[in-house]
Design a protein around this motif. Sequence first.
Motif, PDB file in Angstrom:
ATOM      1  N   ARG A  98       0.418   3.219  12.666  1.00 21.90           N
ATOM      2  CA  ARG A  98      -1.020   3.103  13.002  1.00 21.90           C
ATOM      3  C   ARG A  98      -1.799   4.292  12.441  1.00 21.90           C
ATOM      4  NH1 ARG A  98       1.214   1.336  18.002  1.00 21.90           N
ATOM      5  NH2 ARG A  98       0.974   3.439  18.857  1.00 21.90           N
ATOM      6  N   GLN A  99      -1.218   5.466  12.558  1.00 20.50           N
ATOM      7  CA  GLN A  99      -1.910   6.678  12.119  1.00 20.50           C
ATOM      8  C   GLN A  99      -2.054   6.742  10.609  1.00 20.50           C
ATOM      9  OE1 GLN A  99       0.601   9.684  13.850  1.00 20.50           O
ATOM     10  NE2 GLN A  99      -0.338   9.548  15.892  1.00 20.50           N
ATOM     11  N   ARG A 100      -1.093   6.181   9.878  1.00 19.46           N
ATOM     12  CA  ARG A 100      -1.082   6.334   8.421  1.00 19.46           C
ATOM     13  C   ARG A 100      -1.702   5.158   7.671  1.00 19.46           C
ATOM     14  NH1 ARG A 100       4.074   9.272   6.009  1.00 19.46           N
ATOM     15  NH2 ARG A 100       2.457   9.656   4.440  1.00 19.46           N
ATOM     16  N   LEU A 101      -2.179   4.153   8.403  1.00 17.89           N
ATOM     17  CA  LEU A 101      -2.819   3.020   7.736  1.00 17.89           C
ATOM     18  C   LEU A 101      -4.007   3.442   6.877  1.00 17.89           C
ATOM     19  CD1 LEU A 101      -3.176   0.077   7.084  1.00 17.89           C
ATOM     20  CD2 LEU A 101      -4.316  -0.245   9.293  1.00 17.89           C
ATOM     21  N   ARG A 105      -4.314   2.604   2.841  1.00 21.20           N
ATOM     22  CA  ARG A 105      -5.458   1.924   2.223  1.00 21.20           C
ATOM     23  C   ARG A 105      -6.061   2.781   1.111  1.00 21.20           C
ATOM     24  NH1 ARG A 105      -8.565  -1.959   5.083  1.00 21.20           N
ATOM     25  NH2 ARG A 105     -10.414  -0.813   4.415  1.00 21.20           N
ATOM     26  N   LEU A 106      -6.166   4.077   1.357  1.00 18.00           N
ATOM     27  CA  LEU A 106      -6.727   4.986   0.356  1.00 18.00           C
ATOM     28  C   LEU A 106      -5.834   5.040  -0.885  1.00 18.00           C
ATOM     29  CD1 LEU A 106      -9.000   6.986  -0.244  1.00 18.00           C
ATOM     30  CD2 LEU A 106      -7.582   8.788   0.763  1.00 18.00           C
ATOM     31  N   ALA A 107      -4.521   5.059  -0.679  1.00 21.87           N
ATOM     32  CA  ALA A 107      -3.579   5.071  -1.798  1.00 21.87           C
ATOM     33  C   ALA A 107      -3.679   3.783  -2.601  1.00 21.87           C
ATOM     34  CB  ALA A 107      -2.156   5.264  -1.282  1.00 21.87           C
ATOM     35  N   LEU A 108      -3.902   2.668  -1.918  1.00 22.22           N
ATOM     36  CA  LEU A 108      -4.057   1.387  -2.608  1.00 22.22           C
ATOM     37  C   LEU A 108      -5.338   1.380  -3.440  1.00 22.22           C
ATOM     38  CD1 LEU A 108      -3.269  -1.516  -3.198  1.00 22.22           C
ATOM     39  CD2 LEU A 108      -4.380  -2.188  -1.050  1.00 22.22           C
ATOM     40  N   LEU A 109      -6.406   1.896  -2.873  1.00 16.19           N
ATOM     41  CA  LEU A 109      -7.678   1.967  -3.599  1.00 16.19           C
ATOM     42  C   LEU A 109      -7.537   2.834  -4.839  1.00 16.19           C
ATOM     43  CD1 LEU A 109     -10.665   1.262  -3.745  1.00 16.19           C
ATOM     44  CD2 LEU A 109     -11.143   3.238  -2.274  1.00 16.19           C
ATOM     45  N   ASN A 188       6.196   7.371   0.599  1.00 19.68           N
ATOM     46  CA  ASN A 188       6.055   8.552  -0.265  1.00 19.68           C
ATOM     47  C   ASN A 188       4.638   8.702  -0.804  1.00 19.68           C
ATOM     48  OD1 ASN A 188       8.861   9.104   0.007  1.00 19.68           O
ATOM     49  ND2 ASN A 188       9.304   7.633  -1.623  1.00 19.68           N
ATOM     50  N   GLY A 189       3.640   8.325  -0.001  1.00 18.81           N
ATOM     51  CA  GLY A 189       2.249   8.488  -0.389  1.00 18.81           C
ATOM     52  C   GLY A 189       1.735   7.442  -1.351  1.00 18.81           C
ATOM     53  N   ASN A 190       2.560   6.428  -1.686  1.00 19.04           N
ATOM     54  CA  ASN A 190       2.159   5.384  -2.632  1.00 19.04           C
ATOM     55  C   ASN A 190       2.094   4.026  -1.950  1.00 19.04           C
ATOM     56  OD1 ASN A 190       2.133   7.146  -4.964  1.00 19.04           O
ATOM     57  ND2 ASN A 190       4.373   7.119  -4.863  1.00 19.04           N
ATOM     58  N   SER A 191       1.105   3.233  -2.343  1.00 17.10           N
ATOM     59  CA  SER A 191       0.942   1.881  -1.809  1.00 17.10           C
ATOM     60  C   SER A 191       1.176   0.851  -2.895  1.00 17.10           C
ATOM     61  CB  SER A 191      -0.461   1.692  -1.228  1.00 17.10           C
ATOM     62  OG  SER A 191      -0.592   2.349   0.007  1.00 17.10           O
ATOM     63  N   LYS A 192       1.768  -0.263  -2.504  1.00 17.55           N
ATOM     64  CA  LYS A 192       2.025  -1.350  -3.441  1.00 17.55           C
ATOM     65  C   LYS A 192       1.834  -2.675  -2.722  1.00 17.55           C
ATOM     66  CE  LYS A 192       5.649  -3.341  -6.369  1.00 17.55           C
ATOM     67  NZ  LYS A 192       7.065  -3.230  -6.778  1.00 17.55           N
ATOM     68  N   ILE A 193       1.061  -3.574  -3.347  1.00 17.10           N
ATOM     69  CA  ILE A 193       0.847  -4.897  -2.773  1.00 17.10           C
ATOM     70  C   ILE A 193       1.895  -5.864  -3.305  1.00 17.10           C
ATOM     71  CG2 ILE A 193      -0.637  -6.933  -2.901  1.00 17.10           C
ATOM     72  CD1 ILE A 193      -3.004  -5.271  -2.395  1.00 17.10           C
ATOM     73  N   VAL A 194       2.433  -6.687  -2.429  1.00 14.70           N
ATOM     74  CA  VAL A 194       3.368  -7.737  -2.816  1.00 14.70           C
ATOM     75  C   VAL A 194       2.839  -9.054  -2.265  1.00 14.70           C
ATOM     76  CG1 VAL A 194       5.760  -8.545  -2.750  1.00 14.70           C
ATOM     77  CG2 VAL A 194       5.276  -6.091  -2.658  1.00 14.70           C
ATOM     78  N   TRP A 195       2.774 -10.052  -3.120  1.00 14.27           N
ATOM     79  CA  TRP A 195       2.265 -11.361  -2.693  1.00 14.27           C
ATOM     80  C   TRP A 195       3.420 -12.282  -2.393  1.00 14.27           C
ATOM     81  CZ3 TRP A 195      -2.760 -11.442  -1.668  1.00 14.27           C
ATOM     82  CH2 TRP A 195      -3.529 -10.414  -2.205  1.00 14.27           C
ATOM     83  N   MET A 196       3.287 -13.097  -1.350  1.00 17.32           N
ATOM     84  CA  MET A 196       4.396 -13.904  -0.864  1.00 17.32           C
ATOM     85  C   MET A 196       4.171 -15.383  -1.143  1.00 17.32           C
ATOM     86  SD  MET A 196       5.239 -12.156   2.823  1.00 17.32           S
ATOM     87  CE  MET A 196       3.539 -12.243   3.394  1.00 17.32           C
TER      88      MET A 196
END
Length: 306
Positions: A98-101, A105-109, A188-196
């Motif tokens: 919850r705290q790191r959401l 989001r910022l990493a994804l942007l 590790n500070g990185n975001s990645k989207i995966v589509w299902m």
Amino acid sequence: MKKIALIAVFLLFAAYGHGQTGKTGQENIRIDTIKGSGNKLDTIITRKTELSFNNTFPNNYKRDETVVQALRPYMVSEIVDPGNQSHPIYLCHLREARQRLPEARLALLQCIKTGKMSREYMSKYNLANETDLNSITFLHIPVYYVTPNVALFQIGENVAKYYNLATGGFTYLMFRSNRLVGYLNFSNGNSKIVWMPNFITGGYTQIKKLGKKPIVLNLEVHTTNPKSTKGHINLFGYIDHGHLIYSLYDEGIIEKVAMDAIAEPYVFFKKSYTLETAESFLFGNSGRSTVNEWLDKAVNRLKSKP
């Protein structure tokens, strides 16, 4: 490669999902017809399996002492299984998710802004800036994987005790207009989207309709440290009567050809929802058990390391 992996998972669902329904309980099948392409009637087959608990399922798991010894150094001393939602590690993981959401989001942007390939990929789903991300609702979901400890499995045991919480990252389901469209992996500070694909999201929808709490399940044995094991969605499941349930879903066009090859093929559309107890899914199929195959792959991966 990702497409090939998804196809492989789908085939696994089809093979085990339909092969095991008779072992988990009474099977109910409903057949409906709908208008298909060209206003032709298609057939929808919906399969529902009534789960049976406190059963000893047909079991073809063969304990291999060489495998046990090879994996013993990688066995987990403290397992946070799916049924233990009061464990301090579980509660800490949820709190941190919850705290790191906002950070995820910022990493994804940032990924959208700086990565050309990521930007092109995201644009296919109309995600190009922060405003677009605001149309997405993110929901953290715990991920569980099979530990090497499952090599010690004994007939009659609840296999859920060998599943462990993955704490090497955070997995957030992504909803747009209340529809599950994919998930975000943050580590590790990185975001990645995966589509299902639909056969995975359909399993989630099935669980929600039952009023159960979905969890994520990995379809392999991990030999990594729980703190480095990341989340990847192979399918969804839930806990019922202390047992781990797999939620399987598939749909598609089926073509049946007559044995004499004279009659024209009969084509219909099939939709199938199946619920499997983990014991039946992993141990009850004919031939070599799924767990034996997963354990062999884990050992082979270790052997291939330099």
